[in-house]
Scaffold this motif. Structure first.
Motif, PDB file in Angstrom:
ATOM      1  N   ALA A  24       0.973  -1.558  -0.165  1.00 53.47           N
ATOM      2  CA  ALA A  24       0.143  -0.073   0.187  1.00 53.47           C
ATOM      3  C   ALA A  24       1.068   1.371  -0.237  1.00 53.47           C
ATOM      4  N   SER A  25       0.202   2.414  -0.733  1.00 56.64           N
ATOM      5  CA  SER A  25       0.511   3.421  -0.422  1.00 56.64           C
ATOM      6  C   SER A  25       1.104   4.669   0.287  1.00 56.64           C
ATOM      7  N   ALA A  26       0.048   4.206   1.824  1.00 56.51           N
ATOM      8  CA  ALA A  26      -0.810   5.270   2.309  1.00 56.51           C
ATOM      9  C   ALA A  26       0.386   4.903   3.637  1.00 56.51           C
ATOM     10  N   PHE A  27       0.652   6.039   4.550  1.00 57.62           N
ATOM     11  CA  PHE A  27       1.503   6.024   5.036  1.00 57.62           C
ATOM     12  C   PHE A  27       1.001   4.720   6.771  1.00 57.62           C
ATOM     13  N   THR A  28       0.498   5.017   6.816  1.00 55.99           N
ATOM     14  CA  THR A  28      -0.448   3.912   8.214  1.00 55.99           C
ATOM     15  C   THR A  28      -2.060   3.356   7.666  1.00 55.99           C
ATOM     16  N   LEU A  29      -2.612   1.908   7.584  1.00 59.58           N
ATOM     17  CA  LEU A  29      -3.089   0.985   7.118  1.00 59.58           C
ATOM     18  C   LEU A  29      -3.841   0.751   8.164  1.00 59.58           C
ATOM     19  N   ASP A  30      -3.914   1.368   9.189  1.00 56.15           N
ATOM     20  CA  ASP A  30      -4.502   1.145  10.637  1.00 56.15           C
ATOM     21  C   ASP A  30      -5.859   1.094  10.493  1.00 56.15           C
ATOM     22  N   SER A  31      -6.065   3.005   9.840  1.00 54.98           N
ATOM     23  CA  SER A  31      -7.993   3.170  10.597  1.00 54.98           C
ATOM     24  C   SER A  31      -8.397   2.065   9.058  1.00 54.98           C
ATOM     25  N   TYR A  32      -7.862   1.047   9.030  1.00 62.16           N
ATOM     26  CA  TYR A  32      -8.377   1.137   7.245  1.00 62.16           C
ATOM     27  C   TYR A  32      -9.130  -0.226   7.689  1.00 62.16           C
ATOM     28  N   THR A  33      -9.768  -0.841   6.974  1.00 65.71           N
ATOM     29  CA  THR A  33      -9.834  -2.058   6.512  1.00 65.71           C
ATOM     30  C   THR A  33      -9.560  -2.308   5.269  1.00 65.71           C
ATOM     31  N   ILE A  34      -8.664  -3.472   4.493  1.00 66.93           N
ATOM     32  CA  ILE A  34      -8.218  -3.866   3.311  1.00 66.93           C
ATOM     33  C   ILE A  34      -8.927  -5.450   2.979  1.00 66.93           C
ATOM     34  N   GLY A  35      -9.406  -5.603   1.433  1.00 67.09           N
ATOM     35  CA  GLY A  35      -9.701  -6.338   1.054  1.00 67.09           C
ATOM     36  C   GLY A  35      -8.948  -6.652  -0.034  1.00 67.09           C
ATOM     37  N   TRP A  36      -9.776  -8.040  -0.173  1.00 65.18           N
ATOM     38  CA  TRP A  36      -9.359  -8.370  -1.845  1.00 65.18           C
ATOM     39  C   TRP A  36     -10.273  -9.010  -2.866  1.00 65.18           C
ATOM     40  N   PHE A  37     -10.274  -8.501  -3.742  1.00 61.79           N
ATOM     41  CA  PHE A  37     -11.179  -8.395  -5.297  1.00 61.79           C
ATOM     42  C   PHE A  37     -10.989  -9.301  -6.321  1.00 61.79           C
ATOM     43  N   ARG A  38     -11.932 -10.139  -7.108  1.00 60.03           N
ATOM     44  CA  ARG A  38     -11.373 -10.539  -8.493  1.00 60.03           C
ATOM     45  C   ARG A  38     -12.062 -10.122  -9.103  1.00 60.03           C
ATOM     46  N   GLN A  39     -11.855 -10.402 -10.604  1.00 63.57           N
ATOM     47  CA  GLN A  39     -12.337 -10.470 -11.396  1.00 63.57           C
ATOM     48  C   GLN A  39     -12.085 -11.608 -13.193  1.00 63.57           C
ATOM     49  N   ALA A  40     -12.966 -11.960 -13.072  1.00 72.67           N
ATOM     50  CA  ALA A  40     -12.979 -12.949 -13.969  1.00 72.67           C
ATOM     51  C   ALA A  40     -13.275 -12.212 -15.629  1.00 72.67           C
ATOM     52  N   PRO A  41     -12.584 -13.095 -16.568  1.00 68.81           N
ATOM     53  CA  PRO A  41     -13.108 -12.176 -18.266  1.00 68.81           C
ATOM     54  C   PRO A  41     -14.659 -12.529 -18.013  1.00 68.81           C
ATOM     55  N   GLY A  42     -15.295 -11.937 -18.635  1.00 63.24           N
ATOM     56  CA  GLY A  42     -16.973 -11.805 -18.711  1.00 63.24           C
ATOM     57  C   GLY A  42     -17.799 -11.428 -17.562  1.00 63.24           C
ATOM     58  N   LYS A  43     -16.994 -11.193 -16.070  1.00 65.50           N
ATOM     59  CA  LYS A  43     -18.276 -11.205 -14.939  1.00 65.50           C
ATOM     60  C   LYS A  43     -17.270 -10.505 -13.738  1.00 65.50           C
ATOM     61  N   GLU A  44     -18.020  -9.574 -14.093  1.00 62.64           N
ATOM     62  CA  GLU A  44     -17.750  -8.242 -12.682  1.00 62.64           C
ATOM     63  C   GLU A  44     -17.342  -8.502 -11.495  1.00 62.64           C
ATOM     64  N   ARG A  45     -16.559  -8.120 -10.967  1.00 65.86           N
ATOM     65  CA  ARG A  45     -15.200  -8.401 -10.337  1.00 65.86           C
ATOM     66  C   ARG A  45     -16.501  -8.519  -8.629  1.00 65.86           C
ATOM     67  N   GLU A  46     -15.881  -9.974  -8.303  1.00 66.63           N
ATOM     68  CA  GLU A  46     -16.445  -9.931  -6.637  1.00 66.63           C
ATOM     69  C   GLU A  46     -14.926 -10.030  -5.693  1.00 66.63           C
ATOM     70  N   GLY A  47     -15.767  -9.946  -4.391  1.00 64.38           N
ATOM     71  CA  GLY A  47     -14.822  -9.796  -3.192  1.00 64.38           C
ATOM     72  C   GLY A  47     -14.688 -10.875  -2.793  1.00 64.38           C
ATOM     73  N   VAL A  48     -13.460 -11.430  -2.567  1.00 57.37           N
ATOM     74  CA  VAL A  48     -12.755 -12.409  -1.760  1.00 57.37           C
ATOM     75  C   VAL A  48     -12.795 -12.337  -0.548  1.00 57.37           C
ATOM     76  N   SER A  49     -12.027 -11.609   0.176  1.00 52.12           N
ATOM     77  CA  SER A  49     -11.655 -11.451   1.766  1.00 52.12           C
ATOM     78  C   SER A  49     -11.523  -9.532   1.869  1.00 52.12           C
ATOM     79  N   CYS A  50     -11.666 -10.089   3.461  1.00 55.12           N
ATOM     80  CA  CYS A  50     -11.433  -8.821   3.968  1.00 55.12           C
ATOM     81  C   CYS A  50     -10.891  -8.815   5.009  1.00 55.12           C
ATOM     82  N   ILE A  51     -10.023  -7.399   5.797  1.00 55.63           N
ATOM     83  CA  ILE A  51      -9.165  -7.657   7.064  1.00 55.63           C
ATOM     84  C   ILE A  51      -9.380  -6.488   7.376  1.00 55.63           C
ATOM     85  N   ASN A  52      -9.345  -6.549   8.526  1.00 58.18           N
ATOM     86  CA  ASN A  52      -9.194  -5.042   9.531  1.00 58.18           C
ATOM     87  C   ASN A  52      -8.211  -4.790   9.997  1.00 58.18           C
TER      88      ASN A  52
END
Length: 129
Positions: A24-52
């Motif tokens: 990440a580019s941020a100085f600190t991430l402590d105030s964020y939730t960060i997630g992984w998302f994915r997009q397959a060909p021809g499909k909408e982006r979908e969320g996979v996982s999220c962490i505080n």
């Protein structure tokens, strides 16, 4: 918005494993939730996982629960996604994003959603024999 650089993708056989990482580019991430998302060909982006990033609490989409594990490294300001038992349907470009949360739909299905809109290049994951 925080910007990310994703890495770790590749080609793997069904049943195999990969570990993705995003920096990440941020100085600190402590105030964020960060997630992984994915997009397959021809499909909408979908969320996979999220962490505080502050307390380490996690959430997963039903499609990956039990196979994927999200983690964070506070010192390195990175979030990783360990993907095991990969399936062809996991093939997609994977991205990181802030401001994720778990949405429980009527019926109990869990989704990961976000309002983030500064998507990076992502990292390509291909699962094929």
């Amino acid at each position: 918005q925080v910007q990310f650089v994703e890495s770790g993708g590749g080609l793997v056989q069904p049943g195999g494993s990969l570990r993705l990482s995003c920096a990440a580019s941020a100085f600190t991430l402590d105030s964020y939730t960060i997630g992984w998302f994915r997009q397959a060909p021809g499909k909408e982006r979908e969320g996979v996982s999220c962490i505080n990033f502050s307390d380490g609490s996690t959430g997963y989409a039903d499609s990956v629960k039990g196979r994927f594990t999200i983690s964070r490294d506070n010192a390195q300001k990175t979030v990783s996604l360990q993907m095991n038992s990969l399936k062809p349907e996991d093939t997609a470009i994977y991205y990181c994003a802030t401001d994720c949360r778990v949405l429980v739909r009527p019926g109990g299905t869990k989704m990961i959603i976000t309002t983030y809109d500064s998507w990076g290049q992502g990292t390509q994951v291909a699962v094929a024999s």
